[in-house]
Design a protein around this motif. Structure first.
Motif, short mmCIF file in Angstrom:
data_model
loop_
_atom_site.label_atom_id
_atom_site.label_comp_id
_atom_site.label_asym_id
_atom_site.label_seq_id
_atom_site.Cartn_x
_atom_site.Cartn_y
_atom_site.Cartn_z
N THR A 278 0.81 -1.21 0.00
CA THR A 278 0.00 0.00 0.00
C THR A 278 0.85 1.27 0.00
N ASP A 279 2.15 1.15 0.21
CA ASP A 279 3.01 2.32 0.02
C ASP A 279 4.22 1.91 -0.80
N PHE A 280 4.72 2.82 -1.58
CA PHE A 280 5.79 2.51 -2.54
C PHE A 280 6.32 3.83 -3.09
N LEU A 281 7.44 3.71 -3.80
CA LEU A 281 7.97 4.88 -4.52
C LEU A 281 7.19 5.00 -5.83
N PHE A 282 6.65 6.17 -6.07
CA PHE A 282 5.87 6.40 -7.29
C PHE A 282 6.61 7.45 -8.12
N VAL A 283 6.87 7.12 -9.39
CA VAL A 283 7.54 8.06 -10.29
C VAL A 283 6.72 8.20 -11.55
N VAL A 284 6.43 9.44 -11.91
CA VAL A 284 5.81 9.69 -13.22
C VAL A 284 6.49 10.92 -13.81
N ALA A 285 6.95 10.79 -15.06
CA ALA A 285 7.73 11.86 -15.68
C ALA A 285 7.10 12.24 -17.01
N PRO A 286 6.21 13.24 -16.98
CA PRO A 286 5.53 13.61 -18.23
C PRO A 286 6.52 14.12 -19.28
N LEU A 287 6.22 13.87 -20.54
CA LEU A 287 7.00 14.46 -21.63
C LEU A 287 6.91 15.98 -21.51
N ARG A 288 8.01 16.66 -21.88
CA ARG A 288 8.03 18.13 -21.78
C ARG A 288 7.39 18.76 -23.02
N ILE A 289 6.15 18.43 -23.27
CA ILE A 289 5.42 18.97 -24.42
C ILE A 289 5.06 20.42 -24.08
N GLU A 290 5.68 21.35 -24.75
CA GLU A 290 5.47 22.76 -24.39
C GLU A 290 4.02 23.16 -24.65
N GLY A 291 3.36 23.59 -23.61
CA GLY A 291 1.98 24.02 -23.74
C GLY A 291 1.00 22.87 -23.84
N GLY A 292 1.44 21.65 -23.55
CA GLY A 292 0.56 20.49 -23.66
C GLY A 292 -0.49 20.45 -22.58
N THR A 293 -1.65 19.91 -22.90
CA THR A 293 -2.72 19.78 -21.91
C THR A 293 -2.59 18.49 -21.13
N ALA A 294 -1.68 17.63 -21.55
CA ALA A 294 -1.48 16.33 -20.92
C ALA A 294 -0.24 15.72 -21.52
N SER A 295 0.19 14.62 -20.95
CA SER A 295 1.23 13.80 -21.58
C SER A 295 0.87 12.35 -21.39
N PRO A 296 1.03 11.54 -22.44
CA PRO A 296 0.98 10.10 -22.21
C PRO A 296 2.17 9.74 -21.32
N VAL A 297 1.96 8.84 -20.39
CA VAL A 297 3.03 8.49 -19.44
C VAL A 297 3.02 7.00 -19.15
#
Lengths: 303, 303, 303, 303
Positions: A278-297
């Protein structure tokens, strides 16, 4: 005390990272300390090209969204057909991806993704979100997230394989999971809804389980920096794939807009749930899409 | 002893992950143990849309490659122009990205990206790499990388701001950095070449510094699982943006094809270099693009 | 006499234009002579962007095909939101289109679109059709078509608004239309099937009416240069959107592959049918997409 | 008398077709009467995919514009590599095109492409041009053009192979061609500038010859419905690829915005020039891209 005014002294006027400012060297060190087994889990659904794949529509997605398209600009078939190798014998494959992240991939929302009135999160002017991208609160402003993740496994709590389309998760469910939440944590909420895809798209599109407004507030009060879930919109959806809540109770408004809490949606959480952790290291690194509304990750849990 | 036969018993016949199999719970735990400061650094260049950006070509890229295109399908401008909000007042921004990762973004190569003859890495048939994607050794087979990263800062060693286009990095340079390499490490090699972009595209396109074949072998002998660099092709390039080495000495052949060592290219390493740290937790999680030859990524160093 | 050997002396070994070689200055002059009223009709369906349109899927298309996507890279909304005009006050809108023509738009097939065995039409090697486009028989080889068009209005003949999904058009139907066909004519065959879309996608996807193999041969014997129809595949389709005919009787094999007759599909023919005209000037000018398998087009009838 | 007020009684308030309303059955019949030889000429440049073509940038285009991308989703190489045929033996090639028409292809501008202030041509609100496309004056409103074309071959008049980058075409040049212009004609203006591409991109990008403001007015006074040229912007360009004229004299403002005269740019006119013909049937049929700012086209001259 919870302030839903979307008018934060604590972030400062110019801030575009929202609740990610809760992350500090101390929280990062504590998150790294959650690595106890050395197991690594990817938490994303596959990205399947829609153009020529034999199975283009077999990955969970919201109805009507443009599916990812993947094209090879040179591949092994070309060499089989006679294309000459480069120089002394080098061969290569190259490709391109066309992707609309929301509703079709595991993705992280930028703070510019949703708002009400004329202002984005934290008073940034919505007029700065234009055709060339979001001049404020784009996904390029978020940066990588390295945090402690905590899992709320609601189907396990309720003893079901996955929640039903009309199920809504309340504060009592979150409490019931017995998870200790700390400021700067990533709240990972499992509904099991991707399993509904096994019964076909119509089953998946019948609606979606999700957080109630009060559950969203419960998380916001605890100062999580990200809410991540395996459903498509954090909150629940009806069979028209829309939220039923009014503006005050809409989960994107509560979390993303008012509190600057980033959302990660359409995760795959089954192996994580099976791990019992139930606890862990969580890493998410969005793409640096300039002005993006989201990133696939591809979010990662390190157990 | 180093075997360049591209015929590995150690991975097993069916393997498509290559040197990533060197990663074990022990290496992951050791990598997590490198987190000592709690600082997080993103190591990617921005992804800048080419269509309408005021500065589309101002991010380092190889000449002639199709630049990323980023489109907003709805944005704040639409609401300024009169588009009605959803329901009781929700507004949203949505977008799409068209991206060809090689040569234009910080990206991770799949093992299917380059080969010679009729076989990919580890004997996988190149005929399985077709228009619908790579049926073998696609980037979807790699999975997230959580490893110890070690920095070889060659400009610092040589006392220059960045290497010159014709500079090649030899084993002595790697030795000279005094970095202890362990099996399963990610070798991060800094050339400083992105700084050349500040002098304009022509300066950047005059060639590129990179690893020599012997330096590549030096790393392969030490069983690194990934080689990551801030240049575009790990090895050096001439002013036609091609490698000068023959097939036996080509860096992609040595590392990717013969040893199954994944490559991450076009990183931004300046802050990492300034940190003075030579070991750290390195995380890179490629998108699960089925059959993809690469994925744009945001690699992360946790110091 | 009809030769289905796909081995044509008459076109010459190098030929990639197929039956379009039937067009001569004489046929063009005769076609221009069909202009008697001065009315101009466009014969195409709209191209509707799938990403953010309020009605993306409301144009007839085959199930599962990637719909066109249309993006504005700068628009009036941006200026409403504050984007500055160019120079002394110029404002502009710019856009991009992503389109997969087959099954989603009114389009013209290239001779490379379908084949059997190892050879395209006229013995051109199929191995030349690679990821960078068709090196032989691409749509860029076709050139503009200026010809006499003749309409076979089958629903009018049968006294129905449109044919049923399982209806197949035989030689007797074509004969029954009483149209005089000359070498080099464009045969325009109306099924009325786009009208089925008014009853919803499922009605349209239940199958499609189309030419029988014998009707295809009837047209090929008369040396038409193009067959154009308002259905999606010239021949009929079953409810899995596939042809039921074997290889010998497949309409694409008979017309496109064996005789080099170009196909134009998914036309909108309702106004043309209402005009009562059965001969007219027909112009279709495919985009010069090098190596393309098709081009979206707006065919024109000049009455 | 010439009215540059952009406030037209003659088109009617709701009109979105501009000067194309000058086309009548009579002009169409007269245009068909220009067909005297039966020769057909395509007037477009090739569309060359930028991703994997061996010669992606060898077609004239404006610097910095996103080049077309062409992808095969299945091709002959796949079958060479072992992909199974469909059913009893059918093989197919399929593809997708990504295209930004302005500056990269032979294209026709929509009336929404340029404006000043808050109104498009004819008072249509610029606010209706949004991310989902132009709600007013999109290219879908134009419809096919079937008209008499008249050629102004300025290099022939001046006795040069092509004009120089700084040359501007005045009314005297147009007069000097001795061409009789009638209302509803398409004025085709040859500069020969695509020939400059033979000396390399830098020669082509040094600027462009084009119409002067007075030449534009000369054409507008004669009520042409379209101005078509082989340069990129009808008017001339400087070495930054911008027009030097102020707003009052900008060619797009004079022709497109004030008079609703459609523009077709980047034609290939060399064979037409060699033909010696100065009047002919001209057909251009833009794709019905809903809300599009332009369409790639293959204009046709029938001599």
């Amino acid at each position: 005390m919870l302030d839903e005014s979307n008018n934060w002294g604590r972030w400062g006027a110019g801030d575009e990272r929202g609740a990610l400012n809760l992350l500090t060297p101390e929280t990062v060190l504590a998150a790294a300390g959650c690595v106890r087994e050395g197991r690594v889990l990817g938490l994303s659904l596959p990205i399947r090209g829609a153009t020529s794949s034999p199975a283009p529509t077999t990955v969970p997605h919201l109805r009507g969204r443009p599916l990812p398209q993947h094209f090879m600009s040179v591949d092994g078939g070309d060499y089989a057909a006679g294309t000459r190798a480069i120089g002394a014998g080098l061969k290569m494959a190259d490709d391109a991806l066309v992707v609309t992240p929301h509703g079709t991939t595991t993705h992280m929302d930028a703070l510019c993704h949703m708002w009400s009135g004329d202002e984005l999160y934290n008073g940034h002017p919505a007029d700065r979100v234009r055709s060339y991208g979001a001049g404020r609160c784009g996904i390029d402003k978020a940066g990588p997230v390295v945090a402690r993740g905590v899992l709320f496994d609601i189907p396990r709590l309720r003893g079901v394989p996955h929640l039903a389309a009309t199920d809504r998760i309340g504060p009592a469910d979150l409490e019931g999971c017995g998870v200790q939440v700390r400021p700067g944590d990533v709240a990972v909420v499992r509904t099991g809804w991707p399993l509904a895809w096994q019964d076909g798209p119509d089953a998946y599109w019948a609606g979606q389980p999700g957080l109630s407004a009060d559950a969203g507030r419960w998380l916001a009060e605890r100062d999580v920096c990200v809410v991540a879930s395996d459903n498509a919109a954090i909150g629940g959806l009806n069979d028209r794939q829309l939220a039923d809540e009014g503006l005050a109770d809409d989960l994107h408004m509560i979390l993303l807009w008012r509190h600057g809490i980033h959302l990660v949606e359409m995760l795959w959480l089954e192996e994580l749930a099976e791990s019992g952790r139930t606890d862990f290291l969580f890493v998410v690194a969005p793409l640096r899409i300039e002005g993006g509304t989201a990133s696939p990750v591809t979010p990662v849990a390190v157990l």
